[in-house]
Design a protein around this motif. Structure first.
Motif, PDB file in Angstrom:
ATOM      1  N   TYR A  52     106.191   1.015  -6.119  1.00  0.00           N
ATOM      2  CA  TYR A  52     104.996   0.702  -5.240  1.00  0.00           C
ATOM      3  C   TYR A  52     104.749   1.940  -4.584  1.00  0.00           C
ATOM      4  CZ  TYR A  52     105.907  -4.088  -6.508  1.00  0.00           C
ATOM      5  OH  TYR A  52     105.966  -5.207  -7.462  1.00  0.00           O
ATOM      6  N   PRO A  53     103.425   2.700  -4.774  1.00  0.00           N
ATOM      7  CA  PRO A  53     103.287   4.006  -4.201  1.00  0.00           C
ATOM      8  C   PRO A  53     102.735   3.750  -2.661  1.00  0.00           C
ATOM      9  CG  PRO A  53     101.319   3.304  -5.485  1.00  0.00           C
ATOM     10  CD  PRO A  53     102.423   2.374  -5.733  1.00  0.00           C
ATOM     11  N   TYR A  54     102.681   4.776  -2.295  1.00  0.00           N
ATOM     12  CA  TYR A  54     102.167   4.911  -0.602  1.00  0.00           C
ATOM     13  C   TYR A  54     100.849   4.577  -0.551  1.00  0.00           C
ATOM     14  CZ  TYR A  54     101.051   7.133   3.784  1.00  0.00           C
ATOM     15  OH  TYR A  54     100.838   7.442   5.225  1.00  0.00           O
ATOM     16  N   ASP A  55     100.521   3.860   0.498  1.00  0.00           N
ATOM     17  CA  ASP A  55      99.017   3.367   0.394  1.00  0.00           C
ATOM     18  C   ASP A  55      98.871   2.855   1.797  1.00  0.00           C
ATOM     19  OD1 ASP A  55      96.631   2.323   0.136  1.00  0.00           O
ATOM     20  OD2 ASP A  55      96.902   0.591  -1.108  1.00  0.00           O
ATOM     21  N   ALA A  56      98.660   3.669   2.774  1.00  0.00           N
ATOM     22  CA  ALA A  56      98.407   3.120   4.145  1.00  0.00           C
ATOM     23  C   ALA A  56      97.523   2.226   4.429  1.00  0.00           C
ATOM     24  CB  ALA A  56      98.555   4.403   5.299  1.00  0.00           C
ATOM     25  N   ASP A  57      96.329   2.707   3.819  1.00  0.00           N
ATOM     26  CA  ASP A  57      94.855   1.860   3.962  1.00  0.00           C
ATOM     27  C   ASP A  57      95.321   0.493   3.620  1.00  0.00           C
ATOM     28  OD1 ASP A  57      93.855   3.944   5.235  1.00  0.00           O
ATOM     29  OD2 ASP A  57      92.912   4.700   3.458  1.00  0.00           O
ATOM     30  N   GLY A  58      95.968   0.433   2.457  1.00  0.00           N
ATOM     31  CA  GLY A  58      95.935  -0.942   1.854  1.00  0.00           C
ATOM     32  C   GLY A  58      97.037  -1.573   2.468  1.00  0.00           C
ATOM     33  N   VAL A  59      97.792  -1.195   3.007  1.00  0.00           N
ATOM     34  CA  VAL A  59      99.074  -1.899   4.052  1.00  0.00           C
ATOM     35  C   VAL A  59      98.148  -2.401   5.279  1.00  0.00           C
ATOM     36  CG1 VAL A  59     101.039  -1.510   5.686  1.00  0.00           C
ATOM     37  CG2 VAL A  59     101.164  -0.589   3.201  1.00  0.00           C
ATOM     38  N   ILE A 103     105.372  -3.337   3.410  1.00  0.00           N
ATOM     39  CA  ILE A 103     106.287  -2.394   4.390  1.00  0.00           C
ATOM     40  C   ILE A 103     106.832  -1.235   3.312  1.00  0.00           C
ATOM     41  CG2 ILE A 103     108.789  -2.104   5.229  1.00  0.00           C
ATOM     42  CD1 ILE A 103     106.513  -3.436   6.738  1.00  0.00           C
ATOM     43  N   THR A 104     107.122  -1.449   2.089  1.00  0.00           N
ATOM     44  CA  THR A 104     107.701  -0.446   1.073  1.00  0.00           C
ATOM     45  C   THR A 104     106.422   0.622   0.858  1.00  0.00           C
ATOM     46  OG1 THR A 104     108.959   0.128  -0.710  1.00  0.00           O
ATOM     47  CG2 THR A 104     107.181  -1.646  -1.380  1.00  0.00           C
ATOM     48  N   GLN A 105     105.128  -0.167   0.949  1.00  0.00           N
ATOM     49  CA  GLN A 105     104.001   1.047   0.607  1.00  0.00           C
ATOM     50  C   GLN A 105     103.625   1.563   1.997  1.00  0.00           C
ATOM     51  OE1 GLN A 105     102.050  -2.029  -2.681  1.00  0.00           O
ATOM     52  NE2 GLN A 105     101.499   0.045  -3.052  1.00  0.00           N
ATOM     53  N   ALA A 106     104.019   1.291   2.934  1.00  0.00           N
ATOM     54  CA  ALA A 106     103.839   2.216   4.273  1.00  0.00           C
ATOM     55  C   ALA A 106     104.695   3.221   4.292  1.00  0.00           C
ATOM     56  CB  ALA A 106     104.173   1.046   5.448  1.00  0.00           C
ATOM     57  N   VAL A 107     105.537   3.646   3.263  1.00  0.00           N
ATOM     58  CA  VAL A 107     106.572   4.777   3.660  1.00  0.00           C
ATOM     59  C   VAL A 107     106.048   5.829   2.485  1.00  0.00           C
ATOM     60  CG1 VAL A 107     108.872   5.431   3.109  1.00  0.00           C
ATOM     61  CG2 VAL A 107     108.304   3.139   3.889  1.00  0.00           C
ATOM     62  N   ASP A 108     105.743   6.818   3.115  1.00  0.00           N
ATOM     63  CA  ASP A 108     105.362   8.083   2.210  1.00  0.00           C
ATOM     64  C   ASP A 108     106.583   9.028   1.816  1.00  0.00           C
ATOM     65  OD1 ASP A 108     104.518  10.438   1.129  1.00  0.00           O
ATOM     66  OD2 ASP A 108     102.926  10.831   2.816  1.00  0.00           O
ATOM     67  N   ARG A 109     107.141   8.531   0.930  1.00  0.00           N
ATOM     68  CA  ARG A 109     108.530   9.044   0.472  1.00  0.00           C
ATOM     69  C   ARG A 109     108.499  10.536   0.222  1.00  0.00           C
ATOM     70  NH1 ARG A 109     107.865   3.905  -0.843  1.00  0.00           N
ATOM     71  NH2 ARG A 109     109.705   2.370  -0.760  1.00  0.00           N
ATOM     72  N   GLU A 110     107.339  11.006  -0.531  1.00  0.00           N
ATOM     73  CA  GLU A 110     107.409  12.659  -0.530  1.00  0.00           C
ATOM     74  C   GLU A 110     107.303  13.438   0.857  1.00  0.00           C
ATOM     75  OE1 GLU A 110     107.004  14.123  -3.441  1.00  0.00           O
ATOM     76  OE2 GLU A 110     106.575  12.836  -5.099  1.00  0.00           O
ATOM     77  N   ALA A 111     106.522  12.665   1.638  1.00  0.00           N
ATOM     78  CA  ALA A 111     106.726  13.408   2.965  1.00  0.00           C
ATOM     79  C   ALA A 111     108.059  13.371   3.475  1.00  0.00           C
ATOM     80  CB  ALA A 111     105.782  12.750   3.743  1.00  0.00           C
ATOM     81  N   LEU A 112     108.725  12.106   3.580  1.00  0.00           N
ATOM     82  CA  LEU A 112     109.937  11.923   4.085  1.00  0.00           C
ATOM     83  C   LEU A 112     110.999  12.898   3.564  1.00  0.00           C
ATOM     84  CD1 LEU A 112     111.447   9.672   5.923  1.00  0.00           C
ATOM     85  CD2 LEU A 112     111.798   8.255   3.858  1.00  0.00           C
ATOM     86  N   GLY A 113     110.942  13.007   2.196  1.00  0.00           N
ATOM     87  CA  GLY A 113     111.932  14.054   1.629  1.00  0.00           C
ATOM     88  C   GLY A 113     111.770  15.563   2.102  1.00  0.00           C
ATOM     89  N   ASN A 160     110.746  -7.318  -6.578  1.00  0.00           N
ATOM     90  CA  ASN A 160     110.869  -7.927  -5.625  1.00  0.00           C
ATOM     91  C   ASN A 160     111.087  -7.351  -4.149  1.00  0.00           C
ATOM     92  OD1 ASN A 160     110.552 -11.121  -6.421  1.00  0.00           O
ATOM     93  ND2 ASN A 160     111.824 -10.121  -8.229  1.00  0.00           N
ATOM     94  N   VAL A 161     111.233  -6.045  -4.350  1.00  0.00           N
ATOM     95  CA  VAL A 161     111.569  -5.205  -3.013  1.00  0.00           C
ATOM     96  C   VAL A 161     112.602  -5.630  -2.196  1.00  0.00           C
ATOM     97  CG1 VAL A 161     110.416  -3.775  -1.322  1.00  0.00           C
ATOM     98  CG2 VAL A 161     109.277  -4.907  -2.946  1.00  0.00           C
ATOM     99  N   TYR A 162     113.907  -5.933  -2.757  1.00  0.00           N
ATOM    100  CA  TYR A 162     114.983  -6.475  -2.515  1.00  0.00           C
ATOM    101  C   TYR A 162     115.545  -5.660  -1.254  1.00  0.00           C
ATOM    102  CZ  TYR A 162     119.028  -9.835  -2.538  1.00  0.00           C
ATOM    103  OH  TYR A 162     120.004 -10.739  -2.650  1.00  0.00           O
ATOM    104  N   THR A 163     115.340  -4.292  -1.404  1.00  0.00           N
ATOM    105  CA  THR A 163     115.737  -3.279  -0.267  1.00  0.00           C
ATOM    106  C   THR A 163     114.526  -2.396  -0.481  1.00  0.00           C
ATOM    107  OG1 THR A 163     116.963  -1.802  -1.620  1.00  0.00           O
ATOM    108  CG2 THR A 163     118.228  -3.522  -0.481  1.00  0.00           C
ATOM    109  N   VAL A 164     114.099  -1.738   0.448  1.00  0.00           N
ATOM    110  CA  VAL A 164     112.910  -0.636   0.625  1.00  0.00           C
ATOM    111  C   VAL A 164     113.716   0.640   0.476  1.00  0.00           C
ATOM    112  CG1 VAL A 164     111.342   0.401   2.075  1.00  0.00           C
ATOM    113  CG2 VAL A 164     111.768  -2.035   2.346  1.00  0.00           C
ATOM    114  N   GLY A 165     113.633   1.071  -0.809  1.00  0.00           N
ATOM    115  CA  GLY A 165     114.430   2.376  -1.199  1.00  0.00           C
ATOM    116  C   GLY A 165     113.440   3.399  -0.679  1.00  0.00           C
TER     117      GLY A 165
END
Lengths: 683, 335
Positions: free
Chosen positions: A451-458, A410-420, A617-622
């Motif tokens: 953990y970087p964005y990686d939609a294919d990997g997800v 889930i955390t690697q499904a988030v494109d944080r650059e795009a979100l910002g 451990n990705v306790y929260t998804v930053g």
């Protein structure tokens, strides 16, 4: 750290399989770092320079106050100050200032009364830091150099630990006086402790156990008190002795109103006795309230007995008057940006560009002072296997969230650059990996596993876990063998609808998760989002954090499952204790060590270790980290560069308003309402 | 007639009772209460730790009676109103709800009445003018004006005016009733003018919608009346046009507007509330919003009760007026 498998019995991949999920994804990499927006860097002052307790050769005061001394209505300044006042450094900012001038605030809250020890609020927005002074001072800690960061002196000027670390002796500000001239001493502190904090009939802001089970306080002499703790060296407890917690009220006024000393008083009458219109109020603060008009304004005038001076011996504050217009929080920003008020926090990214554009104009009334990237938005996954779980179907979802492999997907499904960039273009917003902020005194990129964005990997990872789109609708379906077999992977996302940024983030996330085959259903709420979090009736939630991640020493109990109420994403239920994940015990152990760590360096090392475990451990998804700024009128001097809107305290206190000053030629821009008057002094 | 008044008064009281029950239950419907709001505040603003905040929440709930079942809380609230005139406490301000609301209600009513008078005088005047100048430029202009008044949301108008005042004109007269130096000053022309400078946006925006309504109704009715044979007869008798319009046509076209007066007050009050919230003018509007957000239940319930009472009383007075002029109403229109 090894993946912690917590896979359910419904055909999800087991521990070995979870390792395989990780293999499908891009590995962790260094977190992208943005350039700081703080102009002129951050103010850095050694602990022993910022505030010292010592006598100076001589003291001075505003001319008009000296005239009152001459006329005999006020004692000389040397007699009004403690023998050793607190000397506040101004050389680290613009220097010793000119007397006079007004600071105009706007508050959205309303004062309930002046008896803060009995749970009254005082309008917030920095009013409470002026009117109630505490044993120690936390707000300016953000500007201390790293070799010594601990609470600063206020009503307690120094403290020392006993050899066994179970007693802390505190020395009070000897010879200080309340704004009506009555001496401040240990009686005021003991009245606060015994008759307010320890009296369960008084709705105080804190209780004795906040300082550790079995903690006691005793009076040694008029200017000495001693704490006794059950455990050795609870150094973090010092931070609990500041803002809103250990802030004595004037016992000479409050004792006669307390039911323990007055048979005619009740606890209700005690709480309600000091109405807001009861002015001038008696305070130890730099200014005190002298005029009040309900729903319209509070006027504060300089306290002639205030115990701080600058390094030249000038009694502080420099400003004669502070006005608090009583309006709304939205109005605070509007009035400040338009120039009708002098101070506001800028914390809504959607107005950053427009504000900067306006700031280019020479006639823009304010300076914008950027602080650290200290606001963050994170997404919680509900990790509780007991609270809010009503059937096997609920449990299946929670077990999925408790699986670290899934959280990593889930955390690697988030494109944080795009979100910002979707929120505000430019260098403002940076990716956030969850946990503590990098722009703190302990911040270091090595404390983050990103953990970087990686939609294919997800997508591949979800397949590895058994989730496949079996019905061709673009959403993956649960694997066979469980209560949700064949159903779409539908997850609700709770968020507040009160703030534009939260709504925008939630909508962007929905799109991002849909791209990897997860159907996120938005669940907007207004005021009741917090209550829903507490009742565990949610799957995922978005929330903005600030102070706990910026100054975690103030909120240790929020950092790990130490108390039943935290963390919000992993609560137990009254009849079933929560089932901790393996790394949660590790976090708890680190936080306990922080509580008793002897100095700031050791604590900072532990904070970094904590954050490493947290983010691994990705306790929260930053999601994103955002800077904030204070907006303050250009006429003020001594506003420290880099002042955060919130860190160890709110920006109003962190900036140390008592040393703000206005050049004499600009003072006429805003007239004083109580010119040449002092609280309670007839002239 | 007395019988009619008695029956209408009784039903008005019954309606108020039902409305008070419904509002009290509705405002308690969202999860949480003032104690949980205080807990959140204590933690976020007061920096209180979780365990203490939890304890504060429980104590507050018990102290304020929020742990009682809703029917008990309602009974205590309504009992206090009926027996002692006590509308309950404002938790947020730590004083009686009646005193918190009392300080603001006169401003709210004053502004609403000012809006009403302006909306009526200007709206009716423009309506007459538009009808008399039908299909000419003035009529079209008035129609567009009315169209805008009825369709632009008041909150949007308030936002635009606020933006212009704050960021374009840098007006110091925003977000309050008086400038700081006039708050404690005795009444004078200067203080009154300062009030006008602060308050005009609320009055203009809140009056605009009502004005548009009056304009359209007056224009439509007057056009109908002007086509009546008796108007032609008046003209044929040689009466001046001005006298025909004002003496014979307007009074007969004004009936719907007169009837409308009974319910106009809640409309004006709600308009004032909406605009005052955006412009942060300390009337009932911002107080209502804040009490709803922070679950200051007795303040919210009392404001709703008050607004209901204004509506019911307005309707009651309108019914009385109708009954006074029309016997069929007071006799139940049986024939």
């Amino acid at each position: 750290m090894a993946a912690l498998a917590c896979a359910g019995p419904w055909g999800l991949a087991q521990a070995a399989g979870n390792e395989a999920v990780g293999d499908k994804l891009k590995p962790a990499e260094p977190i992208p770092m943005g350039k700081s927006l703080q102009q002129g860097g951050t103010t850095q002052v050694p602990y022993d320079q910022l505030m010292q307790v010592k006598a100076l050769d001589g003291y001075s005061e505003p001319d008009w106050v000296a005239e009152l001394v001459q006329s005999g209505v006020l004692p000389p300044v040397e007699e009004r100050l403690p023998a050793e006042p607190i000397v506040v450094d101004t050389t680290s900012v613009d220097g010793s200032g000119a007397y006079g001038g007004v600071l105009r605030h706007v508050s959205g809250a309303r004062p309930q009364g002046w008896n803060w020890m009995a749970g009254n609020t005082m309008a917030w927005g920095g009013v409470e830091e002026i009117i109630s002074q505490c044993l120690v001072r936390n707000g300016p800690v953000w500007m201390l150099t790293p070799e010594k960061t601990e609470p600063l002196p206020q009503l307690a000027t120094s403290w020392e630990w006993s050899e066994d670390g179970k007693a802390l002796t505190m020395h009070l500000l000897e010879g200080a006086k309340w704004s009506d001239g009555d001496p401040f001493d240990a009686e005021d502190v003991m009245f606060m402790w015994e008759d307010n904090i320890s009296d369960m009939n008084v709705p105080a802001w804190g209780r004795p156990q906040a300082f550790g089970e079995g903690t006691t306080l005793e009076r040694v002499d008029d200017y000495t008190i001693r704490w006794r703790f059950q455990n050795a060296f609870p150094t973090a407890t010092l931070y609990q002795m500041g803002y809103q917690k250990l802030c004595p009220g004037p016992s000479h006024i409050l004792k006669p109103l307390h039911p323990r000393y007055n048979p005619e008083a009740t606890y209700q009458s005690y709480q309600s006795a000091l109405r807001p219109e009861n002015v001038p109020w008696v305070s130890m603060g730099p200014w005190t309230v002298t005029q009040y008009q309900s729903d319209q304004i509070m006027v504060m005038r300089r306290n002639p007995y205030f115990y701080e001076v600058d390094q030249e011996g000038k009694q502080l504050p420099y400003l004669d008057e502070v006005q608090y217009k009583l309006s709304s929080w939205e109005d605070r920003t509007i009035q400040t940006v338009s120039g009708s008020a002098d101070y506001a926090n800028m914390e809504d990214p959607s107005i950053y560009l427009e504000s900067l554009r306006r700031a280019q104009s020479p006639d823009f009334a304010n300076q914008i002072i950027w602080g650290a990237r200290a606001l963050d938005w994170s997404m919680y996954m509900n990790l509780s296997a007991v609270c809010g779980v009503e059937d096997e179907s609920d449990l299946a979802l929670r077990e999925l969230f408790r699986d670290r492999a899934f959280r990593r997907l889930i955390t690697q499904a988030v494109d944080r650059e795009a979100l910002g960039q979707s929120l505000v273009r430019g260098p403002f917003i940076m990716p956030h990996a969850g946990g503590l902020h990098l722009e703190t005194e302990f911040g270091d990129p090595s404390m983050v596993t990103y953990y970087p964005y990686d939609a294919d990997g997800v997508r591949a990872g979800l397949t590895e876990m058994g989730f496949e789109d079996t019905d061709g609708d673009g959403i993956v379906n649960w694997p066979e063998g469980g209560p949700r077999a064949g159903q779409n992977l539908d997850i609700s996302l709770l968020h507040t609808s009160l703030y534009t940024t939260d709504v925008n983030i939630a909508q962007s996330l929905t799109t991002m998760f849909r791209e990897v085959g997860v159907n996120v259903v938005l669940r907007p709420h207004s005021q009741d989002a917090e209550q829903i979090l507490d009742t565990c009736q949610w799957d995922w939630a978005i929330r903005r954090e600030n102070q706990p991640n910026q100054a975690p020493i103030l909120s240790l109990e929020e950092m790990a499952p130490l108390s039943p109420n935290f963390p919000k994403w992993h609560l137990g239920s009254p009849d079933k204790p929560r089932e901790l994940l393996g790394f949660e015990q590790e976090l708890t152990d680190i936080v306990e060590q922080i509580r008793y760590a002897p100095d700031a360096n050791a604590r900072n090392e532990l904070f970094r270790a904590y954050n490493k475990v947290f983010t691994e451990n990705v306790y929260t998804v930053g999601l994103i980290q955002v800077p904030a700024a204070i907006v303050i009128n250009k006429r003020f001097r001594n506003v420290p560069p880099g002042t955060p809107i919130v860190a160890y305290g709110w920006g109003e206190e962190g900036a140390m308003r008592e040393r703000f000053w206005v050049p004499a030629d600009l003072q006429g821009d805003v007239p004083e309402l109580g010119e040449d008057t002092l609280p309670g002094i007839e002239n | 007639m007395l019988n009619f008044v008695f029956r209408r008064a009784l039903s008005a009281l019954g309606l108020l009772f039902v409305m008070s029950v419904v509002t009290f239950v509705l405002i308690q419907a969202p999860p949480g209460d003032y104690a949980s709001t205080l807990k959140a505040t204590a933690m976020s603003r007061g920096g209180m730790n979780a365990a203490d905040a939890e304890m504060l929440e429980q104590q507050t709930r018990e102290r304020l009676g929020l742990d009682q079942p809703i029917p008990v809380q309602y009974a205590q609230w309504i009992g206090g109103i009926v027996t002692r005139g006590d509308f309950g406490p404002s938790f947020l301000q730590n004083r009686p709800a009646a005193s918190v609301i009392g300080e603001r209600i006169w401003w709210t009513l004053g502004i609403a009445i000012a809006c009403h008078v302006l909306a009526t005088v200007i709206g009716v005047g423009l309506g007459i003018w538009a009808a008399v100048h039908q299909r000419r430029f003035g009529d079209s202009f008035a129609q567009i004006f009315a169209f805008l008044g009825m369709t632009i949301p008041r909150f949007f108008m308030a936002l635009v005016i606020l933006y212009m005042l704050a960021f374009v004109f840098r007006s110091p007269y925003i977000g309050s009733l008086f400038s700081a130096d006039y708050i404690f000053a005795p009444w004078s022309f200067g203080r009154f003018w300062d009030l006008v400078l602060h308050i005009w946006p609320v009055i203009v925006i809140a009056a605009f919608g009502g004005l548009a309504y009056n304009l359209r109704v007056m224009r439509g009715n007057l056009l109908d009346v002007l086509r009546q044979p008796y108007i032609e007869a008046a003209r044929a008798k040689g009466l001046p046009e001005r006298k025909v319009i004002l003496k014979h046509a307007v009074p007969n076209a004004a009936h719907p507007l007169v009837m409308y007066q009974g319910v106009i007050m809640p409309y004006m009050v709600s308009g004032e509330l909406e605009v005052a919230i955006i412009l942060a003018i300390p009337t009932i509007g911002p107080l209502m919003l804040q009490s709803l957000q922070q679950q200051d239940i007795y303040v919210t319930a009392t404001i709703f009760l008050l607004l209901s009472a204004i509506l019911v009383i307005g309707n009651f007075l309108a019914d009385l007026a109708l009954a006074f002029i029309d016997p069929r109403i007071r006799h139940g229109a049986r024939s």
